[in-house]
Design an enzyme around this catalytic site. Structure first.
Site, PDB file in Angstrom:
ATOM      1  N   LYS A   1      40.802  28.988   2.077  1.00 16.30           N
ATOM      2  CA  LYS A   1      41.268  27.614   2.079  1.00 16.30           C
ATOM      3  C   LYS A   1      40.408  26.821   3.070  1.00 16.30           C
ATOM      4  O   LYS A   1      40.170  25.676   2.678  1.00 16.30           O
ATOM      5  CB  LYS A   1      42.900  27.662   2.325  1.00 16.30           C
TER       6      LYS A   1
ATOM      7  N   ASP B   1      49.692  22.686  -1.377  1.00 13.94           N
ATOM      8  CA  ASP B   1      50.690  23.582  -0.782  1.00 13.94           C
ATOM      9  C   ASP B   1      51.688  22.801  -0.091  1.00 13.94           C
ATOM     10  O   ASP B   1      53.116  22.864  -0.404  1.00 13.94           O
ATOM     11  CB  ASP B   1      50.011  24.402   0.291  1.00 13.94           C
TER      12      ASP B   1
ATOM     13  N   ALA C   1      53.822  27.200  12.838  1.00 10.84           N
ATOM     14  CA  ALA C   1      52.842  25.988  12.560  1.00 10.84           C
ATOM     15  C   ALA C   1      51.533  25.852  12.997  1.00 10.84           C
ATOM     16  O   ALA C   1      50.623  25.070  12.647  1.00 10.84           O
ATOM     17  CB  ALA C   1      53.698  24.835  13.626  1.00 10.84           C
ATOM     18  N   GLY C   2      51.079  26.990  13.490  1.00  8.11           N
ATOM     19  CA  GLY C   2      49.655  27.088  13.694  1.00  8.11           C
ATOM     20  C   GLY C   2      48.734  27.923  12.253  1.00  8.11           C
ATOM     21  O   GLY C   2      47.497  27.853  12.674  1.00  8.11           O
ATOM     22  N   GLY C   3      49.334  28.149  11.222  1.00  6.25           N
ATOM     23  CA  GLY C   3      48.746  28.878  10.267  1.00  6.25           C
ATOM     24  C   GLY C   3      48.352  27.782   9.121  1.00  6.25           C
ATOM     25  O   GLY C   3      48.988  26.627   9.261  1.00  6.25           O
TER      26      GLY C   3
HETATM   27  P1  NAP Z   1      47.497  32.328   8.550  1.00 10.02           P
HETATM   28  O1  NAP Z   1      46.922  31.024   8.408  1.00 10.02           O
HETATM   29  O2  NAP Z   1      46.986  33.544   8.802  1.00 10.02           O
HETATM   30  O3  NAP Z   1      48.751  31.765   9.693  1.00 10.02           O
HETATM   31  C1  NAP Z   1      49.740  32.917   9.941  1.00 10.02           C
HETATM   32  C2  NAP Z   1      50.710  32.304  10.862  1.00 10.02           C
HETATM   33  O4  NAP Z   1      51.451  33.452  10.950  1.00 10.02           O
HETATM   34  C3  NAP Z   1      50.438  31.731  12.082  1.00 10.02           C
HETATM   35  O5  NAP Z   1      50.961  30.744  12.620  1.00 10.02           O
HETATM   36  C4  NAP Z   1      50.482  32.845  13.205  1.00 10.02           C
HETATM   37  O6  NAP Z   1      50.655  32.681  14.515  1.00 10.02           O
HETATM   38  C5  NAP Z   1      51.925  33.538  12.851  1.00 10.02           C
HETATM   39  N1  NAP Z   1      52.025  35.025  12.797  1.00 10.02           N
HETATM   40  C6  NAP Z   1      51.380  36.142  12.309  1.00 10.02           C
HETATM   41  N2  NAP Z   1      51.879  37.279  12.792  1.00 10.02           N
HETATM   42  C7  NAP Z   1      52.903  36.909  13.740  1.00 10.02           C
HETATM   43  C8  NAP Z   1      53.723  37.740  14.440  1.00 10.02           C
HETATM   44  N3  NAP Z   1      53.813  39.118  14.453  1.00 10.02           N
HETATM   45  N4  NAP Z   1      54.574  36.872  15.037  1.00 10.02           N
HETATM   46  C9  NAP Z   1      54.811  35.637  15.105  1.00 10.02           C
HETATM   47  N5  NAP Z   1      53.976  34.836  14.386  1.00 10.02           N
HETATM   48  C10 NAP Z   1      53.058  35.357  13.611  1.00 10.02           C
HETATM   49  O7  NAP Z   1      48.334  32.537   7.155  1.00 10.02           O
HETATM   50  P2  NAP Z   1      49.013  31.562   6.009  1.00 10.02           P
HETATM   51  O8  NAP Z   1      47.967  31.390   5.055  1.00 10.02           O
HETATM   52  O9  NAP Z   1      49.279  30.221   6.533  1.00 10.02           O
HETATM   53  O10 NAP Z   1      50.102  32.260   5.451  1.00 10.02           O
HETATM   54  C11 NAP Z   1      51.377  32.113   6.357  1.00 10.02           C
HETATM   55  C12 NAP Z   1      52.547  32.678   5.436  1.00 10.02           C
HETATM   56  O11 NAP Z   1      52.776  31.654   4.363  1.00 10.02           O
HETATM   57  C13 NAP Z   1      52.678  33.824   4.615  1.00 10.02           C
HETATM   58  O12 NAP Z   1      53.561  34.754   4.837  1.00 10.02           O
HETATM   59  C14 NAP Z   1      52.241  33.677   3.285  1.00 10.02           C
HETATM   60  O13 NAP Z   1      52.906  34.456   2.437  1.00 10.02           O
HETATM   61  C15 NAP Z   1      52.912  32.294   3.265  1.00 10.02           C
HETATM   62  N6  NAP Z   1      52.396  31.377   2.153  1.00 10.02           N
HETATM   63  C16 NAP Z   1      53.437  31.183   0.960  1.00 10.02           C
HETATM   64  C17 NAP Z   1      53.007  30.280   0.018  1.00 10.02           C
HETATM   65  C18 NAP Z   1      53.734  29.939  -1.212  1.00 10.02           C
HETATM   66  O14 NAP Z   1      53.174  29.507  -2.183  1.00 10.02           O
HETATM   67  N7  NAP Z   1      54.909  30.459  -1.269  1.00 10.02           N
HETATM   68  C19 NAP Z   1      51.628  29.752   0.147  1.00 10.02           C
HETATM   69  C20 NAP Z   1      50.608  30.069   1.177  1.00 10.02           C
HETATM   70  C21 NAP Z   1      51.115  30.693   2.223  1.00 10.02           C
HETATM   71  P3  NAP Z   1      49.460  32.615  15.334  1.00 10.02           P
HETATM   72  O15 NAP Z   1      48.974  31.187  15.115  1.00 10.02           O
HETATM   73  O16 NAP Z   1      49.818  32.832  16.903  1.00 10.02           O
HETATM   74  O17 NAP Z   1      48.401  33.758  15.132  1.00 10.02           O
END
Ligand code: NAP
Length: 308
Positions: free
Chosen positions: A87, A123, A149-151
């Site tokens: 992305k 999204d 919020a950082g992801g």
């Molecule tokens: P990403 O960019 O890799 O971000 C991951 C996030 O999770 C970061 O904020 C990270 O914190 C946090 N994190 C990871 N492991 C953690 C832990 N053990 N404890 C606390 N925080 C943790 O991933 P993403 O693409 O944003 O996806 C994040 C979530 O959104 C996933 O679960 C995904 O399934 C969901 N999602 C859903 C949809 C939908 O359409 N429903 C669409 C996109 C994503 P740090 O910054 O500290 O690393």
């Protein structure tokens, strides 16, 4: 059709073969991509609308993304979706970004316009539609606490909350500095005072029980946008004791109908929903971006429900 295609397939022109009655002209690029439910949802929509083409999964790694995107015009594609890990990188590779993609800095949808590739991010708007459909409320009327919020997903949701002027937004992230940075960026959208009481409209708070307890008491909607809950063995990001019956709790994860957070929220008497509705609405918005017509949302919802 194969279950998953590769860059070599795209390069050879095989998947989009003009000889086929329904050539592949849409798809999702990801690594991994096998879990994606987008083909089931989008193919149901294409069939319902009588559009003679197919949507397929493409296993594309980070090094292949640029070549794969550049092949899209000559392979006669309408566009693609991008998922993990493409992305952010995708936003730097397309020719133009629409407003939502510029604000988020990442894209999940590409539309082919002649020789040009245009990037969009659906999204955030998909999340907003999901909240309205699950809880019959608009984001602008809600006090939102966002975990993760950082992801990438968290950022898209936070930007959407700011764009819709939600009542208040609390940003929480394991790596606190990322939440602070995002708060600084969104500050101009929250300059007027709308909430009364001992809280401000926009805050980044550390992931600590005491701080969270206070913030949750001053929130309506809690959102999990962390990866916690993807694995069955994961703990809930919040203990049931921190949750309360007045809350709506939305988990963006859709891999399981009931994640640890949703189990904790139900135990606390809160209303809950999982991320399937966000997946549905971001997909419907992608469809609308490619075809400039309404998406058959109910058909897509049924296809997702039977695939999930
Ligand atoms: P990403 O960019 O890799 O971000 C991951 C996030 O999770 C970061 O904020 C990270 O914190 C946090 N994190 C990871 N492991 C953690 C832990 N053990 N404890 C606390 N925080 C943790 O991933 P993403 O693409 O944003 O996806 C994040 C979530 O959104 C996933 O679960 C995904 O399934 C969901 N999602 C859903 C949809 C939908 O359409 N429903 C669409 C996109 C994503 P740090 O910054 O500290 O690393």
């Amino acid at each position: 059709m194969k279950d998953t295609y590769t860059l070599a397939d795209l390069d050879s022109g095989k998947p989009a073969g003009a000889a086929e009655a329904n050539p592949i002209r849409l798809g999702v690029f990801g690594d991994p991509v096998a879990h994606s439910l987008s083909p089931q949802m989008q193919n149901a929509a294409l069939e319902k609308c009588g559009l003679p083409m197919n949507y397929a999964r493409f296993q594309i790694n980070a090094d292949e993304l640029e070549s794969a995107l550049r092949l899209l015009p000559e392979r006669n594609f309408m566009g693609v979706n991008l998922t993990i890990p493409h992305k952010l990188a995708g936003a730097a590779l397309v020719d133009e970004l629409d407003g939502s993609a510029q604000r988020v800095g990442a894209i999940n949808t590409v539309r082919v316009d002649g020789e040009k590739l245009i990037g969009f991010n659906t999204d955030g708007a998909g999340f907003s539609r999901a909240i309205r459909s699950e809880f019959s409320v608009d984001l602008r009327d809600l006090r939102v606490l966002l975990l993760g919020a950082g992801g990438g997903a968290g950022r898209a949701i936070a930007v959407q909350c700011a764009a819709e002027g939600c009542e208040r937004l609390v940003l929480v992230n394991r790596t606190f500095e990322k939440a602070q940075q995002l708060a600084a960026e969104l500050r101009p959208s929250f300059s007027d005072t709308r909430v009364s009481g001992p809280v401000s409209r926009l805050e980044a708070v550390p992931w600590e029980e005491h701080a969270l307890r206070f913030q949750i008491a001053n929130s309506d909607l809690v959102v999990n946008a962390t990866a916690l809950g993807m694995k069955r063995s994961d703990p809930s990001p919040l203990a049931a004791a921190l949750l309360a019956p007045h809350l709506m709790v939305y988990d963006t994860i859709y891999a399981h109908a009931r994640t640890p957070l949703l189990t904790a929220a139900l135990e606390a008497g809160a209303r809950t929903a999982n991320g399937l509705s966000m997946l549905l609405h971001q997909g419907a918005l992608s469809f609308e971006t490619w075809f400039e017509r309404d998406a058959p949302v109910e058909t897509m919802r049924r296809a997702l429900a039977s695939a999930a």
